[in-house]
Write a protein that holds these residues in place. Structure first.
Motif, PDB file in Angstrom:
ATOM      1  N   LYS A 195     -30.555 -31.541  -4.475  1.00  0.00           N
ATOM      2  CA  LYS A 195     -30.193 -32.713  -3.850  1.00  0.00           C
ATOM      3  C   LYS A 195     -29.879 -34.088  -4.753  1.00  0.00           C
ATOM      4  N   THR A 196     -30.862 -34.126  -5.872  1.00  0.00           N
ATOM      5  CA  THR A 196     -30.518 -35.035  -6.828  1.00  0.00           C
ATOM      6  C   THR A 196     -29.160 -35.042  -7.391  1.00  0.00           C
ATOM      7  N   ILE A 197     -28.789 -33.791  -7.719  1.00  0.00           N
ATOM      8  CA  ILE A 197     -27.617 -33.492  -8.427  1.00  0.00           C
ATOM      9  C   ILE A 197     -26.300 -33.827  -7.453  1.00  0.00           C
ATOM     10  N   LEU A 198     -26.341 -33.680  -6.372  1.00  0.00           N
ATOM     11  CA  LEU A 198     -25.453 -33.956  -5.467  1.00  0.00           C
ATOM     12  C   LEU A 198     -25.280 -35.404  -5.179  1.00  0.00           C
ATOM     13  N   GLU A 199     -26.448 -36.138  -5.279  1.00  0.00           N
ATOM     14  CA  GLU A 199     -26.459 -37.557  -5.106  1.00  0.00           C
ATOM     15  C   GLU A 199     -25.892 -38.390  -6.257  1.00  0.00           C
ATOM     16  N   GLU A 200     -26.341 -37.620  -7.471  1.00  0.00           N
ATOM     17  CA  GLU A 200     -25.684 -38.150  -8.761  1.00  0.00           C
ATOM     18  C   GLU A 200     -23.975 -37.960  -8.769  1.00  0.00           C
ATOM     19  N   MET A 201     -23.559 -36.612  -8.605  1.00  0.00           N
ATOM     20  CA  MET A 201     -22.154 -36.383  -8.482  1.00  0.00           C
ATOM     21  C   MET A 201     -21.451 -37.339  -7.384  1.00  0.00           C
ATOM     22  N   THR A 215     -23.595 -39.710   2.447  1.00  0.00           N
ATOM     23  CA  THR A 215     -24.742 -39.045   3.315  1.00  0.00           C
ATOM     24  C   THR A 215     -24.842 -37.586   2.264  1.00  0.00           C
ATOM     25  N   VAL A 216     -26.006 -37.521   1.791  1.00  0.00           N
ATOM     26  CA  VAL A 216     -26.553 -36.286   1.049  1.00  0.00           C
ATOM     27  C   VAL A 216     -27.800 -35.666   1.686  1.00  0.00           C
ATOM     28  N   ALA A 217     -27.808 -34.877   2.831  1.00  0.00           N
ATOM     29  CA  ALA A 217     -29.142 -34.231   3.333  1.00  0.00           C
ATOM     30  C   ALA A 217     -28.985 -32.765   3.558  1.00  0.00           C
ATOM     31  N   VAL A 218     -30.197 -32.282   3.829  1.00  0.00           N
ATOM     32  CA  VAL A 218     -30.425 -30.774   4.321  1.00  0.00           C
ATOM     33  C   VAL A 218     -30.099 -30.960   5.487  1.00  0.00           C
ATOM     34  N   VAL A 226     -29.842 -22.503   2.078  1.00  0.00           N
ATOM     35  CA  VAL A 226     -30.382 -23.686   2.688  1.00  0.00           C
ATOM     36  C   VAL A 226     -29.045 -24.563   2.155  1.00  0.00           C
ATOM     37  N   ASN A 227     -28.564 -25.317   3.502  1.00  0.00           N
ATOM     38  CA  ASN A 227     -27.348 -26.010   3.610  1.00  0.00           C
ATOM     39  C   ASN A 227     -27.402 -27.418   3.546  1.00  0.00           C
ATOM     40  N   PHE A 228     -26.760 -28.107   2.375  1.00  0.00           N
ATOM     41  CA  PHE A 228     -26.720 -29.284   2.415  1.00  0.00           C
ATOM     42  C   PHE A 228     -25.307 -30.029   2.974  1.00  0.00           C
ATOM     43  N   VAL A 229     -25.405 -31.075   3.724  1.00  0.00           N
ATOM     44  CA  VAL A 229     -24.298 -31.727   3.870  1.00  0.00           C
ATOM     45  C   VAL A 229     -23.861 -33.137   2.956  1.00  0.00           C
ATOM     46  N   VAL A 230     -22.748 -33.031   2.635  1.00  0.00           N
ATOM     47  CA  VAL A 230     -22.343 -34.077   1.678  1.00  0.00           C
ATOM     48  C   VAL A 230     -21.140 -34.997   2.376  1.00  0.00           C
ATOM     49  N   ARG A 231     -21.319 -36.120   2.631  1.00  0.00           N
ATOM     50  CA  ARG A 231     -20.373 -36.740   3.535  1.00  0.00           C
ATOM     51  C   ARG A 231     -20.240 -38.286   2.942  1.00  0.00           C
ATOM     52  N   PRO A 232     -19.163 -38.221   2.054  1.00  0.00           N
ATOM     53  CA  PRO A 232     -18.752 -39.235   1.333  1.00  0.00           C
ATOM     54  C   PRO A 232     -17.485 -39.949   2.207  1.00  0.00           C
ATOM     55  N   TRP A 233     -17.557 -41.288   2.142  1.00  0.00           N
ATOM     56  CA  TRP A 233     -16.436 -42.190   2.660  1.00  0.00           C
ATOM     57  C   TRP A 233     -15.317 -42.200   1.683  1.00  0.00           C
ATOM     58  N   VAL A 234     -14.061 -42.181   1.936  1.00  0.00           N
ATOM     59  CA  VAL A 234     -12.979 -42.346   0.817  1.00  0.00           C
ATOM     60  C   VAL A 234     -11.667 -43.081   1.433  1.00  0.00           C
ATOM     61  N   ALA A 249     -16.181 -29.534  -8.796  1.00  0.00           N
ATOM     62  CA  ALA A 249     -17.183 -29.726  -9.580  1.00  0.00           C
ATOM     63  C   ALA A 249     -18.627 -29.370  -9.326  1.00  0.00           C
ATOM     64  N   VAL A 250     -18.812 -29.257  -8.157  1.00  0.00           N
ATOM     65  CA  VAL A 250     -20.257 -28.815  -7.561  1.00  0.00           C
ATOM     66  C   VAL A 250     -20.304 -27.397  -7.980  1.00  0.00           C
ATOM     67  N   LYS A 251     -19.571 -26.354  -7.941  1.00  0.00           N
ATOM     68  CA  LYS A 251     -19.583 -25.265  -8.322  1.00  0.00           C
ATOM     69  C   LYS A 251     -19.968 -25.038 -10.027  1.00  0.00           C
ATOM     70  N   LEU A 252     -19.294 -25.788 -10.612  1.00  0.00           N
ATOM     71  CA  LEU A 252     -19.455 -25.673 -12.149  1.00  0.00           C
ATOM     72  C   LEU A 252     -21.070 -26.328 -12.667  1.00  0.00           C
ATOM     73  N   ARG A 253     -21.252 -27.482 -11.756  1.00  0.00           N
ATOM     74  CA  ARG A 253     -22.431 -28.154 -12.011  1.00  0.00           C
ATOM     75  C   ARG A 253     -23.738 -27.205 -11.645  1.00  0.00           C
ATOM     76  N   PHE A 254     -23.574 -26.662 -10.510  1.00  0.00           N
ATOM     77  CA  PHE A 254     -24.664 -25.638 -10.270  1.00  0.00           C
ATOM     78  C   PHE A 254     -24.796 -24.702 -11.063  1.00  0.00           C
ATOM     79  N   ASP A 255     -23.574 -24.103 -11.506  1.00  0.00           N
ATOM     80  CA  ASP A 255     -23.766 -22.933 -12.634  1.00  0.00           C
ATOM     81  C   ASP A 255     -24.353 -23.525 -13.803  1.00  0.00           C
ATOM     82  N   GLN A 256     -24.003 -24.747 -14.291  1.00  0.00           N
ATOM     83  CA  GLN A 256     -24.675 -25.278 -15.388  1.00  0.00           C
ATOM     84  C   GLN A 256     -26.074 -25.589 -15.313  1.00  0.00           C
TER      85      GLN A 256
END
Length: 275
Positions: A195-201, A215-218, A226-234, A249-256
């Motif tokens: 969750k912290t990683i997703l919020e930072e990204m 919004t970043v939440a389980v 365990v599924n997270f929803v990531v809902r930014p406004w653009v 970017a999430v796939k690469l960061r999670f692998d890292q």
């Protein structure tokens, strides 16, 4: 060839020629003056419509309809002055109009829908919409059809009746959109870390708006993740770019970070009889 006397000729002239000539002159005056009045009325209507927010195509069409109807009245008035039975003419025109309307029922439906689209403007040229079973960028709206370009650059011409009779989704109507993304992690992974990683990204993505807050939440404890929803406004123009770039970017960061992204799987247990 019969010969007319002077008295008969004078009587014929008084009874027929002179009255007809007078009526013809009056009919010409009615037609000429009527056309001038029609042009003045049409110009006034055009100026009033020009001050409105109506589409230029609709303005031209309304002016053409007004001109045609008024000219028809002028012609009927001129013919009536000449003694033509305009009642029968109106009846014939009405019957012809009814027959044409019945034969062009589908076209008239598209025409009416086109007028409504141009008046109420649920979308405009350049908007990306989902309408009439087609998703694409609107290239033009005419009285009978709407032309769209699909994302793979196919041109599709959709009848206006089909568009107006269903739901219309205009993705370009608002300046901002919310990007809805779902990312899953394994049950054995560190939930708070993910969750912290997703919020930072999300915070590091320059195209994400600060207001409304993302919004970043389980959202779900799934069968295998365990599924997270990531809902930014653009901004609407950045929607697809943010979705594609952020997913990669999430796939690469999670692998890292050593966080797994599980995929559906099934464990099969075989039990032998007698064991």
């Amino acid at each position: 060839m019969p010969e007319f006397s002077t008295d008969e000729a004078s009587k014929y002239l008084d009874l027929y020629i002179i009255p007809f000539a007078i009526n013809l002159l009056i009919a010409i005056v009615i037609f000429v003056v009527g056309r001038i009045v029609v042009n003045i009325i049409v110009k006034i209507v055009g100026k009033l419509l020009a001050k409105s927010s109506y589409d230029e195509m609709l303005v031209d069409f309304i002016m053409g309809i007004v001109r045609s109807i008024l000219l028809l009245f002028v012609i009927i008035a001129a013919l009536d002055q000449l003694g033509v039975d305009t009642t029968s003419l109106v009846a014939i025109l009405g019957a012809a109009g009814l027959a044409i309307g019945l034969s062009l029922q589908g076209s008239l439906q598209n025409f009416a829908a086109g007028v409504m689209l141009l008046v109420f403007k649920p979308f405009k040229s350049g908007d990306f919409v989902d309408a009439g079973g087609v998703s694409g960028t609107v290239k033009g709206i005419s009285i009978f059809t709407t032309t769209m370009n699909t994302p793979d650059n196919k041109e599709i011409i959709v009848p206006n009746g089909l568009i107006y009779s269903g739901a219309i989704t205009n993705y370009s109507a608002k300046e901002t959109r919310r990007v809805d993304m779902v990312f899953g992690i394994g049950y054995g992974d560190d939930l708070k870390k993910a969750k912290t990683i997703l919020e930072e990204m999300v915070a590091a993505e320059e195209r994400v708006l600060k207001d409304p807050a993302p919004t970043v939440a389980v959202s779900e404890l799934g069968d295998s993740s365990v599924n997270f929803v990531v809902r930014p406004w653009v901004k609407s123009a950045d929607y697809w770019g943010v979705m594609f770039d952020f997913t990669e970017a999430v796939k690469l960061r999670f692998d890292q970070e050593g966080i797994s992204i599980p995929f559906p799987q099934m464990d099969v247990h075989v039990h032998k009889e007698g064991e």
